[in-house]
Enzyme design. Structure first.
Site, mmCIF file in Angstrom:
data_model
loop_
_atom_site.group_PDB
_atom_site.id
_atom_site.type_symbol
_atom_site.label_atom_id
_atom_site.label_comp_id
_atom_site.label_asym_id
_atom_site.label_seq_id
_atom_site.Cartn_x
_atom_site.Cartn_y
_atom_site.Cartn_z
ATOM 1 N N SER A 110 14.402 -17.418 -24.394
ATOM 2 C CA SER A 110 14.995 -17.748 -25.408
ATOM 3 C C SER A 110 14.347 -18.977 -26.297
ATOM 4 O O SER A 110 13.394 -19.477 -25.809
ATOM 5 C CB SER A 110 16.504 -18.424 -25.095
ATOM 6 O OG SER A 110 16.374 -19.571 -24.585
ATOM 7 N N ASP B 67 14.138 -13.215 -26.819
ATOM 8 C CA ASP B 67 15.732 -13.290 -26.879
ATOM 9 C C ASP B 67 16.181 -14.204 -28.093
ATOM 10 O O ASP B 67 15.811 -15.307 -28.195
ATOM 11 C CB ASP B 67 16.210 -13.849 -25.696
ATOM 12 C CG ASP B 67 17.958 -13.564 -25.443
ATOM 13 O OD1 ASP B 67 18.083 -12.417 -26.081
ATOM 14 O OD2 ASP B 67 18.621 -14.181 -24.924
ATOM 15 N N ASP C 13 17.439 -12.082 -34.346
ATOM 16 C CA ASP C 13 18.855 -12.266 -34.754
ATOM 17 C C ASP C 13 19.021 -12.656 -36.166
ATOM 18 O O ASP C 13 18.730 -13.868 -36.695
ATOM 19 C CB ASP C 13 19.126 -13.350 -33.703
ATOM 20 C CG ASP C 13 20.678 -13.581 -33.764
ATOM 21 O OD1 ASP C 13 21.253 -13.244 -34.973
ATOM 22 O OD2 ASP C 13 21.167 -14.120 -32.798
ATOM 23 N N HIS D 136 28.854 -14.442 -25.376
ATOM 24 C CA HIS D 136 28.097 -15.125 -24.538
ATOM 25 C C HIS D 136 28.678 -16.209 -23.836
ATOM 26 O O HIS D 136 29.826 -16.759 -24.344
ATOM 27 C CB HIS D 136 26.941 -15.789 -25.733
ATOM 28 C CG HIS D 136 25.970 -14.928 -26.218
ATOM 29 N ND1 HIS D 136 25.882 -14.715 -27.583
ATOM 30 C CD2 HIS D 136 24.966 -14.032 -25.784
ATOM 31 C CE1 HIS D 136 25.062 -13.856 -27.811
ATOM 32 N NE2 HIS D 136 24.386 -13.356 -26.878
ATOM 33 N N GLY D 137 28.126 -16.486 -22.881
ATOM 34 C CA GLY D 137 28.544 -17.563 -22.045
ATOM 35 C C GLY D 137 29.773 -17.226 -20.933
ATOM 36 O O GLY D 137 29.926 -15.946 -20.732
ATOM 37 N N HIS E 248 24.891 -7.570 -25.288
ATOM 38 C CA HIS E 248 24.802 -8.861 -25.034
ATOM 39 C C HIS E 248 26.001 -9.724 -24.223
ATOM 40 O O HIS E 248 26.881 -8.896 -24.164
ATOM 41 C CB HIS E 248 24.518 -9.572 -26.162
ATOM 42 C CG HIS E 248 22.965 -9.399 -26.714
ATOM 43 N ND1 HIS E 248 22.396 -10.451 -26.901
ATOM 44 C CD2 HIS E 248 22.577 -8.543 -27.292
ATOM 45 C CE1 HIS E 248 21.036 -10.178 -27.276
ATOM 46 N NE2 HIS E 248 21.133 -8.875 -27.764
ATOM 47 N N GLY E 249 25.754 -10.567 -23.749
ATOM 48 C CA GLY E 249 26.940 -11.375 -23.259
ATOM 49 C C GLY E 249 27.538 -10.872 -22.057
ATOM 50 O O GLY E 249 28.793 -10.790 -21.917
ATOM 51 N N THR F 45 24.155 -16.412 -18.117
ATOM 52 C CA THR F 45 24.939 -17.193 -17.643
ATOM 53 C C THR F 45 25.309 -16.882 -16.076
ATOM 54 O O THR F 45 25.265 -17.906 -15.472
ATOM 55 C CB THR F 45 26.339 -17.103 -18.233
ATOM 56 O OG1 THR F 45 26.279 -17.298 -19.633
ATOM 57 C CG2 THR F 45 27.411 -18.238 -17.858
#
Ligand code: G3H
Ligand code: 13P
Ligand code: ZN
Length: 281
Positions: A49, A81, A103, A177-178, A205-206, A230
């Protein structure tokens, strides 16, 4: 063995499984992810990232990923990413990535298709695969945040993919995310519609903390790349806290070595869940 992401995802599509895109946040996470891929004989995507680039430098991040990729026989892709800093994305074209994610969720709508189309043309000349996120994905991590509610429109996504020529498409179907959000729930019917209209492999994603049965259903409905960060950070941090309880340990290698095995263990579980174990060829 370094490979192109498109070829890896085409094989996943034929075999009806998904490949994990796992984020590198330190040398130890990278070592754990690659050890898992080798142990499971699974293809794997090492994701870097913008925050990781700020942390260790573009050259160091790519050197770690490429060196580890070349150490093993299983297929490994090295992926940028959430490229949101488009000057940095330009640099990554020459930095050794096998795939780049653009993105464009924050870019004005009328600029998105021309930009992605131009970038993808240049990337393809260099043999680099392009993933795109157009609709904001909810939740937050340090450099990536968004409000939920901007779900992918299947018809618009089909036009976007056709006109830009991008190779894989990140869906927005309620994931975040997260750590999990209170009302996080994937719209699997919407995923089916997107899979019917969009011709390229779909990316989720996520995916940390998403229940196993939901992941299996998402793969059955067309997801071919699944991003996990995560869950690896949580495994790393839990192990490190445990190790640091021992006051006589004061060598960073002794503090960090157990985190490699903790990350490896989580990644191996994900690879089995995604169906990518034993798919290395
Ligand atoms: O999707 C976001 C990734 O997990 C990267 O997070 O920007 O905190 O490295 P980061
Ligand atoms: P999680 O941190 O929620 O697993 O998301 C990872 C991700 O989407 C990386 O792009
Ligand atoms: Zn993401």
């Amino acid at each position: 063995m370094l490979v192109n992401l498109s070829a890896m995802l085409a094989a996943a599509d034929r075999g009806k499984y998904a490949v994990g895109g796992f984020n590198i946040t330190s040398l130890e996470t990278a070592l754990g992810i690659v050890a898992a891929a080798e142990a499971e004989q699974s293809p794997v995507i090492l994701q870097i990232s913008e925050k990781t680039i700020d942390y260790m430098g573009l050259d160091v991040a790519v050197a770690i990923a490429q060196t580890l990729a070349n150490r093993v026989t299983v297929p490994v892709a090295v992926h940028l990413d959430h490229g949101k800093n488009f000057e940095l994305c330009e640099q990554t074209l020459k930095a050794g990535f096998t795939s780049i994610m653009l993105d464009v969720s924050q870019m004005p709508k009328n600029e998105r298709i021309p930009f992605v189309k131009g970038f993808t043309t240049r990337a393809h000349r260099l043999g680099i695969t392009v993933e795109v996120e157009e609709d904001v994905i909810g939740g937050r991590e340090d450099y990536v945040r968004g409000e939920a509610g901007h779900f992918t429109d299947p018809a618009r996504a089909a036009v976007f993919v056709r006109e830009t020529g991008c190779d894989c498409f990140a869906v927005s179907i309620g994931e975040a995310h997260g750590k999990p959000l209170p009302n996080e729930k994937l719209d699997l019917d919407l995923l089916c519609e997107i899979d019917r209209t969009v011709t390229v492999p779909l990316v989720l994603h996520g995916a940390s903390s998403t229940p196993d049965e939901v992941i299996r259903e998402a793969i059955a409905r067309g997801i071919r790349k699944i991003n996990i960060d995560t869950d690896l950070r949580l495994a790393f941090t839990k192990q490190l806290r445990e190790t640091l309880k021992q006051e006589d340990v004061y060598d960073p290698r002794d503090e960090l070595r157990p985190t490699i095995a903790s990350v490896e263990s989580v990644v191996r579980e994900k690879m089995r869940l995604f169906g990518s174990s034993a798919q290395a060829r």
